[in-house]
Design a protein around this motif. Structure first.
Motif, short mmCIF file in Angstrom:
data_model
loop_
_atom_site.label_atom_id
_atom_site.label_comp_id
_atom_site.label_asym_id
_atom_site.label_seq_id
_atom_site.Cartn_x
_atom_site.Cartn_y
_atom_site.Cartn_z
N GLY A 1 -127.27 -30.88 9.73
CA GLY A 1 -128.36 -31.16 9.22
C GLY A 1 -129.39 -30.60 9.80
N GLN B 1 -129.33 -28.01 6.20
CA GLN B 1 -129.80 -28.86 5.44
C GLN B 1 -131.66 -28.64 5.16
OE1 GLN B 1 -128.29 -29.70 2.36
NE2 GLN B 1 -130.25 -31.52 1.37
N TYR B 2 -131.92 -28.82 6.09
CA TYR B 2 -133.43 -29.07 6.51
C TYR B 2 -134.59 -27.82 6.36
CZ TYR B 2 -138.14 -29.83 8.58
OH TYR B 2 -139.60 -29.16 8.33
N TRP C 1 -129.46 -37.01 3.16
CA TRP C 1 -129.81 -37.20 4.00
C TRP C 1 -129.31 -38.37 4.60
CZ3 TRP C 1 -131.60 -33.94 7.32
CH2 TRP C 1 -131.95 -32.76 6.74
N ARG D 1 -130.91 -36.88 -1.12
CA ARG D 1 -131.68 -38.11 -0.64
C ARG D 1 -131.23 -39.17 -0.35
NH1 ARG D 1 -135.58 -42.87 -2.96
NH2 ARG D 1 -133.29 -43.28 -4.25
#
Length: 208
Positions: A160, A163-164, A48, A45
């Motif tokens: 990103g 990462q997702y 993110w 988290r």
């Protein structure tokens, strides 16, 4: 006789545009801290939030120029230098730290990421030195020499997505390659290409 130089009050010299520039630098700095916390604790988290802060830094970077043009009678004494320093943090150092946090930790990765940051610093310094000549007496720069450093946000968005999809760390796209005694993650080379594009003397990008 030389008159004594007047003291520059930091707070009084700030304009609303400068406040946005400080916001840009703050987003980049907090993003770096969150990446370091992620590396230490493994809380995704935090990573993110680090990703999200950089597009927010870009919004601040775009708005500061717009706000500065709204009141041309009060121009910032610090604006250009402040903007460059903020951009180094948010679009140079922070994206490099995010890459490290995503698993690009080999020796060659670090060299490429350091090269990327050095290119960003050099590109901003060149712009500050040559902007008067590029404006050709019009007061407005018509084009950028090399890609602007905020274009690194594209790489951040790409990471990103990785990462997702869970394609970071040991599952990072393109894996890793051992060259001699050290590792290189080929995905890091996108930072090298971005840095080279920043310092290109032949690549000209129209300035909006």
């Amino acid at each position: 006789m030389t008159l004594p130089q007047r003291h520059l009050s930091m707070l009084r010299s700030y304009t609303p545009a400068d406040a946005l520039t400080i916001g840009n630098a703050s987003c980049g700095t907090i993003s770096i801290f969150l990446c370091l916390d992620y590396i230490a604790a493994g809380n995704r988290r935090l990573l993110w939030i680090a990703f999200i802060l950089l597009p927010l830094a870009l919004v601040c970077d775009v708005l500061d120029g717009y706000v500065a043009r709204l009141n041309r009678r009060r121009q910032s004494l610090l604006g250009a230098d402040l903007d460059s320093l903020a951009d180094v943090i948010s679009f140079g150092v922070a994206p490099a730290i995010i890459a490290y946090g995503c698993g690009m930790t080999g020796l060659y990765d670090r060299i490429v990421l350091a090269y990327f940051v050095a290119c960003g610093v050099s590109r901003l310094a060149r712009y500050n030195v040559t902007s008067s000549a590029l404006s050709a007496g019009t007061g407005k720069v018509k084009y950028y020499e090399g890609t602007p450093i905020p274009t690194s946000i594209v790489i951040v968005m790409l990471l990103g997505v990785a990462q997702y999809l869970g394609r970071v760390d040991d599952q990072i796209w393109f894996g890793s390659t051992k060259l001699g005694f050290a590792l290189l993650h080929p995905l890091t080379l996108i930072y090298g290409l971005s840095g080279s594009a920043m310092i290109s003397a032949t690549l000209r990008i129209p300035k909006p």
